[in-house]
Scaffold this active site. Structure first.
Site, short mmCIF file in Angstrom:
data_model
loop_
_atom_site.label_atom_id
_atom_site.label_comp_id
_atom_site.label_asym_id
_atom_site.label_seq_id
_atom_site.Cartn_x
_atom_site.Cartn_y
_atom_site.Cartn_z
N SER A 69 0.79 -1.23 0.00
CA SER A 69 0.00 0.00 0.00
C SER A 69 0.82 1.28 0.00
O SER A 69 0.25 2.37 -0.08
CB SER A 69 -0.94 0.01 1.20
N LYS A 72 0.00 3.74 -2.66
CA LYS A 72 -1.08 4.74 -2.56
C LYS A 72 -0.54 6.16 -2.43
O LYS A 72 -1.29 7.12 -2.63
CB LYS A 72 -2.00 4.39 -1.41
N SER A 136 -5.99 2.99 4.47
CA SER A 136 -5.41 2.35 3.29
C SER A 136 -6.45 1.56 2.50
O SER A 136 -6.24 0.40 2.13
CB SER A 136 -4.26 1.43 3.70
N LYS A 236 3.36 6.63 4.95
CA LYS A 236 2.48 5.53 4.52
C LYS A 236 3.08 4.20 4.90
O LYS A 236 4.29 3.98 4.82
CB LYS A 236 2.27 5.58 3.00
#
Length: 300
Positions: A69, A72, A136, A236
């Protein structure tokens, strides 16, 4: 009642099982021309980018690997490039299509990271980005991609074009969520992106939020549990079986009248499904402190 159940179901889906981080193996000491000795995570791939210093490569810094993720960050970066958000602005409304809402049940059975959505629901851009970056949400990544570019494939092409524009020559995006193991990058490329992302005010502000309230899902929580520690302000996390535990951490430092941004990445941290993310967070935090020490020695 159905709405309440949906909120409860969403709350269960977006929570992250953090488990307990195992004690990390002894770090790997490498010497940087600009910083001197830096203690890097012994496992996986790592790199850092420091304003005024530049790229600091760690072990495996240029090896392409799945990034889960963490992908993202590029999704949010492209969305905000195409649809900039002023401070405090909500942005345009995005309508959830029936097929996108209908896919939720099968996506949940697959174990995807999700927030609940309803057919015909409208969600503004800021709320969508909060759902994307904090819990997420894979399904919001796919909705944003369709909204921005008309199709997921067209959006992925924009992600790859943007990567090349930023000098990320070893990165290949194949989906906007990072769920596909074929989405690969390097720690060196991702800290370069992290540096650019943290200079997008709306993205940096959202990434620094511990919690948010979004339609249907209600309260969502940031998977980056390091926020606020040692002036960590982003960025993140990610974890899949293929990628292991991954984290990109951003933190600001004050050097006299100048602010210094440190972006550190560590990927491929090992462990069980319950521990890979805590292990990555622990490794990333320890790396940030090691960079702090090296930066302090360098300034002296």
């Amino acid at each position: 009642m159905l709405a309440a159940l949906a909120c409860l179901a969403g709350f269960a889906i977006v929570q992250v099982t953090t488990g307990s981080a195992k004690p990390l193996p002894a770090p790997v000491i490498r010497h940087s021309q600009r910083l001197g000795a830096v203690a890097w995570p012994a496992d996986g791939e790592s790199a850092a980018d420091i304003s005024g210093v530049g790229l600091v490569p760690g072990p495996g810094a240029t090896r392409p690997v799945p990034i889960a993720s963490v992908a993202k960050v590029m999704t949010a970066y492209v969305i905000l490039r195409d649809h900039p958000l002023a401070a405090g602005a909500s942005g345009p409304l995005i309508t959830v299509r029936p097929q996108e809402a209908a896919a939720y049940a099968s996506q949940a059975r697959n174990g995807d990271s999700l927030v609940p959505v309803a057919a015909g629901e409208t969600i503004n851009e800021r709320h969508a980005l909060e759902a994307l970056l904090l819990p997420s949400a894979d399904n919001v990544a796919w909705i944003l991609a369709r909204w921005d570019a008309g199709s997921e494939a067209a959006f992925v092409a924009r992600m790859n074009t943007t990567a090349r524009q930023l000098g990320m020559t070893a990165t290949t995006y194949t989906d906007p969520s990072g769920l596909a193991a074929s989405t690969t990058s390097t720690a060196a490329d991702q800290v370069r992106l992290g540096m650019a992302a943290m200079h997008v005010p709306a993205l940096a502000a959202i990434a620094a939020m511990p919690t948010a309230v979004v339609p249907v899902a209600g309260v969502v929580r940031n998977t980056n549990t390091l926020l606020g520690q040692d002036r960590i302000a982003g960025l993140k996390t990610g974890s899949t079986q293929a990628a292991g535990g991954c984290v990109v951490i951003a933190a600001w430092r004050q050097a006299g009248a100048r602010k210094i941004l440190i972006v550190a990445a560590t990927f491929g941290q090992p462990g069980t499904a319950e521990t890979i993310l805590p292990n990555a967070l622990q490794a990333g935090h320890r790396l940030l402190l090691a960079l702090d020490r090296a930066l302090g020695h360098s300034r002296r």
